[in-house]
Design a protein around this motif. Structure first.
Motif, PDB file in Angstrom:
ATOM      1  N   PRO A 215       0.809  -1.224   0.000  1.00 15.04           N
ATOM      2  CA  PRO A 215       0.000   0.000   0.000  1.00 15.04           C
ATOM      3  C   PRO A 215       0.840   1.271   0.000  1.00 15.04           C
ATOM      4  O   PRO A 215       0.417   2.308  -0.531  1.00 15.04           O
ATOM      5  N   GLN A 216       2.023   1.193   0.571  1.00 15.67           N
ATOM      6  CA  GLN A 216       2.893   2.365   0.645  1.00 15.67           C
ATOM      7  C   GLN A 216       3.462   2.752  -0.709  1.00 15.67           C
ATOM      8  O   GLN A 216       4.148   3.778  -0.828  1.00 15.67           O
ATOM      9  N   THR A 217       3.171   1.953  -1.766  1.00 14.14           N
ATOM     10  CA  THR A 217       3.616   2.290  -3.123  1.00 14.14           C
ATOM     11  C   THR A 217       2.461   2.725  -4.027  1.00 14.14           C
ATOM     12  O   THR A 217       2.695   3.089  -5.180  1.00 14.14           O
ATOM     13  N   VAL A 218       1.227   2.669  -3.521  1.00 13.79           N
ATOM     14  CA  VAL A 218       0.054   2.914  -4.360  1.00 13.79           C
ATOM     15  C   VAL A 218      -0.509   4.305  -4.084  1.00 13.79           C
ATOM     16  O   VAL A 218      -0.890   4.626  -2.956  1.00 13.79           O
ATOM     17  N   ALA A 219      -0.583   5.128  -5.132  1.00 15.11           N
ATOM     18  CA  ALA A 219      -1.125   6.489  -4.993  1.00 15.11           C
ATOM     19  C   ALA A 219      -2.631   6.518  -5.190  1.00 15.11           C
ATOM     20  O   ALA A 219      -3.337   7.256  -4.499  1.00 15.11           O
ATOM     21  N   GLU A 220      -3.144   5.730  -6.138  1.00 12.67           N
ATOM     22  CA  GLU A 220      -4.566   5.813  -6.474  1.00 12.67           C
ATOM     23  C   GLU A 220      -5.057   4.510  -7.091  1.00 12.67           C
ATOM     24  O   GLU A 220      -4.273   3.694  -7.586  1.00 12.67           O
ATOM     25  N   ILE A 221      -6.363   4.334  -7.024  1.00 11.96           N
ATOM     26  CA  ILE A 221      -7.063   3.295  -7.780  1.00 11.96           C
ATOM     27  C   ILE A 221      -7.975   4.002  -8.766  1.00 11.96           C
ATOM     28  O   ILE A 221      -8.720   4.919  -8.401  1.00 11.96           O
ATOM     29  N   LEU A 222      -7.906   3.578 -10.025  1.00 15.04           N
ATOM     30  CA  LEU A 222      -8.607   4.234 -11.134  1.00 15.04           C
ATOM     31  C   LEU A 222      -9.658   3.295 -11.711  1.00 15.04           C
ATOM     32  O   LEU A 222      -9.340   2.170 -12.112  1.00 15.04           O
ATOM     33  N   ILE A 223     -10.914   3.762 -11.766  1.00 14.16           N
ATOM     34  CA  ILE A 223     -11.976   2.946 -12.363  1.00 14.16           C
ATOM     35  C   ILE A 223     -12.974   3.822 -13.122  1.00 14.16           C
ATOM     36  O   ILE A 223     -13.178   4.987 -12.793  1.00 14.16           O
ATOM     37  N   GLU A 224     -13.592   3.255 -14.148  1.00 19.90           N
ATOM     38  CA  GLU A 224     -14.838   3.774 -14.710  1.00 19.90           C
ATOM     39  C   GLU A 224     -15.978   3.087 -13.969  1.00 19.90           C
ATOM     40  O   GLU A 224     -15.958   1.861 -13.811  1.00 19.90           O
ATOM     41  N   PRO A 225     -17.001   3.806 -13.511  1.00 18.23           N
ATOM     42  CA  PRO A 225     -18.117   3.133 -12.850  1.00 18.23           C
ATOM     43  C   PRO A 225     -18.759   2.058 -13.733  1.00 18.23           C
ATOM     44  O   PRO A 225     -19.055   0.966 -13.276  1.00 18.23           O
ATOM     45  N   VAL A 226     -18.979   2.389 -15.002  1.00 15.29           N
ATOM     46  CA  VAL A 226     -19.400   1.407 -16.008  1.00 15.29           C
ATOM     47  C   VAL A 226     -18.312   1.387 -17.069  1.00 15.29           C
ATOM     48  O   VAL A 226     -17.988   2.421 -17.648  1.00 15.29           O
ATOM     49  N   MET A 227     -17.738   0.219 -17.318  1.00 16.52           N
ATOM     50  CA  MET A 227     -16.619   0.118 -18.261  1.00 16.52           C
ATOM     51  C   MET A 227     -17.120   0.268 -19.694  1.00 16.52           C
ATOM     52  O   MET A 227     -18.031  -0.443 -20.119  1.00 16.52           O
TER      53      MET A 227
END
Length: 459
Positions: A215-227
């Motif tokens: 976790p100490q290397t992760v800045a963000e999680i990126l998603i489209e709500p509907v792909m």
């Protein structure tokens, strides 16, 4: 309407001088489609032929074509202030930022750019710079996204996306800053599970990846709500709240890409508003101006924005610039476009007519080549297979011919990305002003065309 001679001149000038996106130029030479005008959900070619645009251009003309009030706003703003860099303030951009901020809850700041790709690029930078400020002893630089996701066409957004056919010609794209996980593509669940009993295995896979990367290397999680690009893949209920909870527990920013989903497409102004989730970063484009002028934005919650405040000597300001960001004319048009969306209740209309569209599309399940019908609002996918049991994809030549035959019948439909592997879903994202009669026409044309084209493949 141009004369045949004028049309021929346009075609020749184009073929001799223009590089077109995505479409093979040999195909352009054969089709020679020249669009000259448009109104509401209909576009007209140089021969006077009308087409019902089931894709709103490129998922973007939400308020429909031919809105003269948007042209009037642009002309008036051009006369007053055509441009000045956004290192200074201007009235239209300030008003647009206030409007967008309010629609997203009123606890945000807005950074303007010109396209969805640029909005996501800026978001990557914001997330990393935020992490540098807030976690100086850590190295939080990674973005976790999904296979089959789509987030733009720049090198970084291609790397963040998970569409192999879109990026293979440009690889290698990056090191390990973009890490991919299994998508919530329920029809083809990577874990072989059903959405009613899967216990959100795809989110568990995401957390395993976070823990594995650290976790100490992760800045963000990126998603489209509907792909979008994989064929309008709608996740199970509870998916987005579970991802938001994962981010909260590990101190990771949640970046929601609403470039296609936003401004009424799914039946709410923003797709994440079908839940109670409040993302840290939201990227928007397309429907913000209904493509009347290029406009996009990266919206960050004030809890993130605070990290960029400080004395000038601290150098905490956003290290990002865009020549056309906050363009006064584009901002004025986008603001009026949003007013139209709200005044005409187009998000609500998308919800109501979207349900009607989905009901119509589900009748296509009587054709054995239709494996799945899915959607949310005026945003739908019809996945075609050669066998329902194995879910073997309909081959690309048949999908291409099906799309062409629909156009020959006067209806423009799209198709999913994924190349030969998963390019087998017909997609629809029409203008939100679409009428029920036009919905019936789309369903009717598909109903005629699917059994005409698909039997060419042995079932």
């Amino acid at each position: 309407m141009p004369t045949p001679e004028q049309r021929a001149v346009v075609v020749r000038k184009d073929l001799d001088n223009v590089i077109h996106p995505i479409v093979p130029h040999k195909q352009l030479e054969q089709q020679q489609l020249v669009i000259v005008s448009a109104k509401d959900s209909t576009v007209v070619d140089a021969d006077g032929r009308e087409y019902l645009d089931g894709m709103a251009g490129l998922w973007c003309v939400n308020v429909g074509y031919g809105r003269t009030e948007l042209a009037d706003v642009a002309a008036e703003q051009m006369r007053q202030l055509s441009y000045y860099p956004h290192t200074a303030m201007n009235l239209p951009a300030a008003a647009l930022a206030e409007k967008v901020n309010g629609l997203l809850g009123g606890d945000n700041h807005v950074y303007f750019v010109s396209s969805g790709s640029e909005a996501n690029e800026a978001a990557f930078k914001f997330a990393r710079q935020y992490a540098r400020h807030e976690f100086p002893q850590q190295n939080r630089y990674k973005t976790i996204s999904r296979y089959y996701g789509y987030h733009g066409t720049t090198l970084a957004t291609l790397a963040a996306g998970g569409m192999g056919d879109r990026k293979m010609k440009f690889e290698p794209l990056s090191g390990n800053e973009f890490v991919h996980v299994a998508p919530p593509y329920c029809y083809r669940c990577p874990f072989g599970l059903e959405p009613t009993s899967c216990d959100l295995a795809c989110v568990k896979n995401m957390e395993t990846t976070v823990l594995g990367e650290g976790p100490q290397t992760v800045a963000e999680i990126l998603i489209e709500p509907v792909m979008s690009a994989v064929g309008v893949a709608v996740p199970p209920d509870g998916y987005l709240p579970a991802v938001a909870d994962l981010c909260r527990r590990h101190g990771i920013l949640l970046h929601v890409d609403e470039v296609i989903n936003g401004f009424g497409r799914t039946g709410r102004l923003f797709a994440h508003q079908h839940t109670d989730v409040k993302p840290d970063i939201v990227t928007v484009a397309k429907g913000i101006s209904s493509a009347y002028l290029p406009m996009a934005a990266t919206v960050v919650r004030n809890s993130v924005f605070q990290s960029f405040l400080g004395d000038p000597s601290e150098n905490r300001q956003v290290n990002q610039v865009n020549t056309y960001g906050g363009h006064p004319v584009a901002a004025a048009v986008a603001l009026r476009n949003i007013e139209i969306l709200l005044q005409e209740k187009l998000a609500e209309r998308s919800a109501e007519n979207g349900a009607y569209l989905l009901d119509g599309l589900k009748t296509l399940m009587r054709h054995r080549w239709v494996g799945d019908v899915r959607g949310k609002g005026l945003y739908a996918g019809v996945e075609l297979v050669t066998d329902r049991t194995s879910k073997a994809v309909m081959p690309a030549p048949q999908i291409k011919r099906l799309v062409e035959r629909c156009q020959e019948r006067g209806v423009i439909v799209g198709r999913s990305g994924g190349g030969a592997h998963l390019g087998n879903t017909l997609v629809l994202a029409p203008p939100l002003v679409l009428t029920r009669a036009e919905i019936d026409r789309i369903v009717s044309v598909l109903d005629q065309t699917i059994p005409e084209i698909c039997p060419e493949v042995a079932a």
